[in-house]
Design a protein around this motif. Structure first.
Motif, short mmCIF file in Angstrom:
data_model
loop_
_atom_site.label_atom_id
_atom_site.label_comp_id
_atom_site.label_asym_id
_atom_site.label_seq_id
_atom_site.Cartn_x
_atom_site.Cartn_y
_atom_site.Cartn_z
N THR A 88 -5.38 10.95 9.62
CA THR A 88 -5.51 10.94 8.17
C THR A 88 -6.90 11.38 7.71
O THR A 88 -7.03 12.13 6.74
CB THR A 88 -5.22 9.53 7.62
N ILE A 89 -7.94 10.94 8.40
CA ILE A 89 -9.31 11.16 7.93
C ILE A 89 -9.93 12.43 8.49
O ILE A 89 -10.92 12.93 7.94
CB ILE A 89 -10.19 9.94 8.28
N THR A 90 -9.37 13.01 9.55
CA THR A 90 -9.95 14.21 10.13
C THR A 90 -10.01 15.39 9.15
O THR A 90 -11.05 16.07 9.07
CB THR A 90 -9.18 14.62 11.40
N PRO A 91 -8.96 15.68 8.38
CA PRO A 91 -9.10 16.78 7.40
C PRO A 91 -10.19 16.53 6.38
O PRO A 91 -10.87 17.48 5.94
CB PRO A 91 -7.71 16.82 6.73
N ALA A 92 -10.39 15.27 5.98
CA ALA A 92 -11.47 14.98 5.03
C ALA A 92 -12.83 15.20 5.66
O ALA A 92 -13.76 15.72 5.01
CB ALA A 92 -11.34 13.54 4.53
N VAL A 98 -18.58 10.76 -0.81
CA VAL A 98 -17.58 11.83 -0.92
C VAL A 98 -16.30 11.44 -0.21
O VAL A 98 -15.19 11.73 -0.67
CB VAL A 98 -18.16 13.14 -0.36
N LEU A 99 -16.45 10.75 0.94
CA LEU A 99 -15.28 10.37 1.72
C LEU A 99 -14.59 9.11 1.22
O LEU A 99 -13.50 8.78 1.70
CB LEU A 99 -15.68 10.14 3.18
N LEU A 100 -15.22 8.38 0.29
CA LEU A 100 -14.67 7.09 -0.12
C LEU A 100 -13.24 7.18 -0.62
O LEU A 100 -12.39 6.36 -0.23
CB LEU A 100 -15.58 6.47 -1.18
N LEU A 126 -11.11 7.61 2.43
CA LEU A 126 -11.10 6.39 3.23
C LEU A 126 -10.18 5.34 2.63
O LEU A 126 -9.39 4.70 3.33
CB LEU A 126 -12.52 5.85 3.36
N LEU A 127 -10.28 5.16 1.33
CA LEU A 127 -9.42 4.18 0.67
C LEU A 127 -7.96 4.62 0.71
O LEU A 127 -7.05 3.80 0.88
CB LEU A 127 -9.87 3.97 -0.78
N GLY A 128 -7.73 5.93 0.58
CA GLY A 128 -6.36 6.43 0.70
C GLY A 128 -5.80 6.22 2.09
O GLY A 128 -4.64 5.82 2.25
N GLY A 129 -6.62 6.46 3.12
CA GLY A 129 -6.17 6.19 4.48
C GLY A 129 -5.92 4.71 4.71
O GLY A 129 -4.98 4.32 5.41
N LEU A 130 -6.77 3.87 4.11
CA LEU A 130 -6.59 2.43 4.24
C LEU A 130 -5.26 1.99 3.62
O LEU A 130 -4.54 1.15 4.19
CB LEU A 130 -7.75 1.70 3.56
N TYR A 185 -2.89 4.74 -4.10
CA TYR A 185 -3.12 5.84 -3.17
C TYR A 185 -3.13 7.21 -3.86
O TYR A 185 -4.00 8.05 -3.58
CB TYR A 185 -2.06 5.82 -2.08
N LEU A 186 -2.21 7.46 -4.76
CA LEU A 186 -2.08 8.79 -5.35
C LEU A 186 -3.31 9.21 -6.16
O LEU A 186 -3.79 10.35 -6.00
CB LEU A 186 -0.81 8.85 -6.20
N PRO A 187 -3.86 8.37 -7.05
CA PRO A 187 -5.09 8.80 -7.74
C PRO A 187 -6.25 9.05 -6.78
O PRO A 187 -7.04 9.98 -6.99
CB PRO A 187 -5.38 7.63 -8.69
N LEU A 188 -6.37 8.23 -5.74
CA LEU A 188 -7.44 8.44 -4.77
C LEU A 188 -7.27 9.76 -4.05
O LEU A 188 -8.24 10.48 -3.79
CB LEU A 188 -7.46 7.29 -3.76
N GLN A 189 -6.04 10.10 -3.73
CA GLN A 189 -5.77 11.36 -3.04
C GLN A 189 -6.13 12.55 -3.92
O GLN A 189 -6.71 13.53 -3.44
CB GLN A 189 -4.31 11.43 -2.63
#
Length: 311
Positions: free
Chosen positions: A193-197, A227-229, A232-236, A299-303
């Motif tokens: 999940t986080i590798t593309p970010a 920037v990754l927050l 990160l929250l979306g992955g969480l 999740y959707l707004p964070l994405q």
């Protein structure tokens, strides 16, 4: 001397029509076919989604709000099943699932982020090997995973005997034992999940931070992590949903030792505890859908926000 002039009319035949061309037709005139609307291509997918998800959802809603008469009378619609699903052992199981999923998701995010960063900065061979293994392990669960951990960390497991874990109070069939098992497939899912970010972090940002005298810790604290927050929250959130919906691994490993809502739904449907609680099980399923809906609403707004930064 007589000269012959060729006029445009002289090159036409008969009634002034060009040979082999319809009157009034341009040089590129061809019969055109009407194209079907583009949305027609999505009709099979929409139909499959409506059948696979819509029908079970309607059945779940109908059963959750159907209250049976204890005296044997006709059933009626009401919120009695929902009220029962939020009381006693059912509420304890729902809270236990939320607590287990949140704990496993946070630990998986903390472990998966540095592993994903090592994959991004490593060689191409390491990246392909880790991502391939993560894709396999993220989907490895159920009874095989439970058996593997029982044979390794169970009461008579290999590591339990060699390391003397039983004497130190370790028990696989507990809350923290289940957390360890969930990490087995949640950490690889976090890596995927986080590798593309992490790939979206521009090299210029790190170089600019170094040019201004920032250390690696300061770069991560003030540039990379903000920037990754959202990612990160979306992955969480994604990890929480995956752990919240898991059933087979916990059912095969801990049974009723750890109260979980998925296990309560199974017991209510099969009548292991009380007979005639099928509609309560559907109400519990509706509770899970509500929790999952709240999770997706976060999740959707964070994405969307992370995609704007990392585009």
């Amino acid at each position: 001397m007589t000269s012959t002039l060729t006029t445009p009319a002289a090159s036409r035949t008969g009634s002034g029509k060009r040979r082999g061309r319809a009157p009034g037709a341009g040089p590129d005139a061809r019969p055109r076919r009407r194209r079907a609307p583009a949305w027609l291509a999505a009709v099979p997918l929409l139909a499959f989604t409506a059948v696979a998800f819509g029908v079970p959802a309607i059945a779940m809603l109908g059963g959750a709000f159907t209250v049976d008469d204890p005296a044997g009378g006709p059933a009626s619609y009401g919120t009695g099943n929902l009220a029962t699903s939020l009381q006693g052992a059912y509420l304890t199981a729902l809270i236990g699932s939320v607590k287990l999923s949140a704990t496993a998701a946070v630990l998986a995010a903390l472990l998966g982020l540095p592993l994903a960063q090592a994959v991004v900065t490593g060689s191409r061979a390491l990246r392909e090997a880790v991502l391939t293994a993560s894709g396999v392990l993220a989907n490895f669960g159920g009874v095989p995973l439970a058996f593997a951990f029982v044979a390794t960390l169970g009461n008579a497991g290999v590591l339990t005997r060699h390391l003397g874990l039983a004497d130190k109070g370790w028990s696989l069939y507990s809350f923290w034992g289940l957390v360890v098992v969930y990490l087995y497939f949640l950490v690889p899912l976090m890596v995927l999940t986080i590798t593309p970010a992490l790939d979206g972090l521009r090299t210029q940002w790190r170089e600019a931070a170094r040019s201004n005298g920032a250390t690696t810790v300061q770069y991560w604290r003030h540039v990379a992590l903000p920037v990754l927050l959202p990612s990160l929250l979306g992955g969480l959130v994604l990890l929480f949903g995956s752990a919240f919906a898991a059933y087979a691994t916990a059912a095969a490993m801990v049974g009723s030792a750890v109260p979980l809502v998925t296990l309560q739904i199974s017991d209510a449907l099969s009548g292991n505890v009380l007979v005639g609680q099928e509609n309560v099980a559907l109400a519990l399923s509706l509770d899970m859908v509500v929790v999952a809906g709240l999770v997706m609403a976060v999740y959707l707004p964070l994405q969307r926000r992370s995609s704007r930064w990392l585009a």
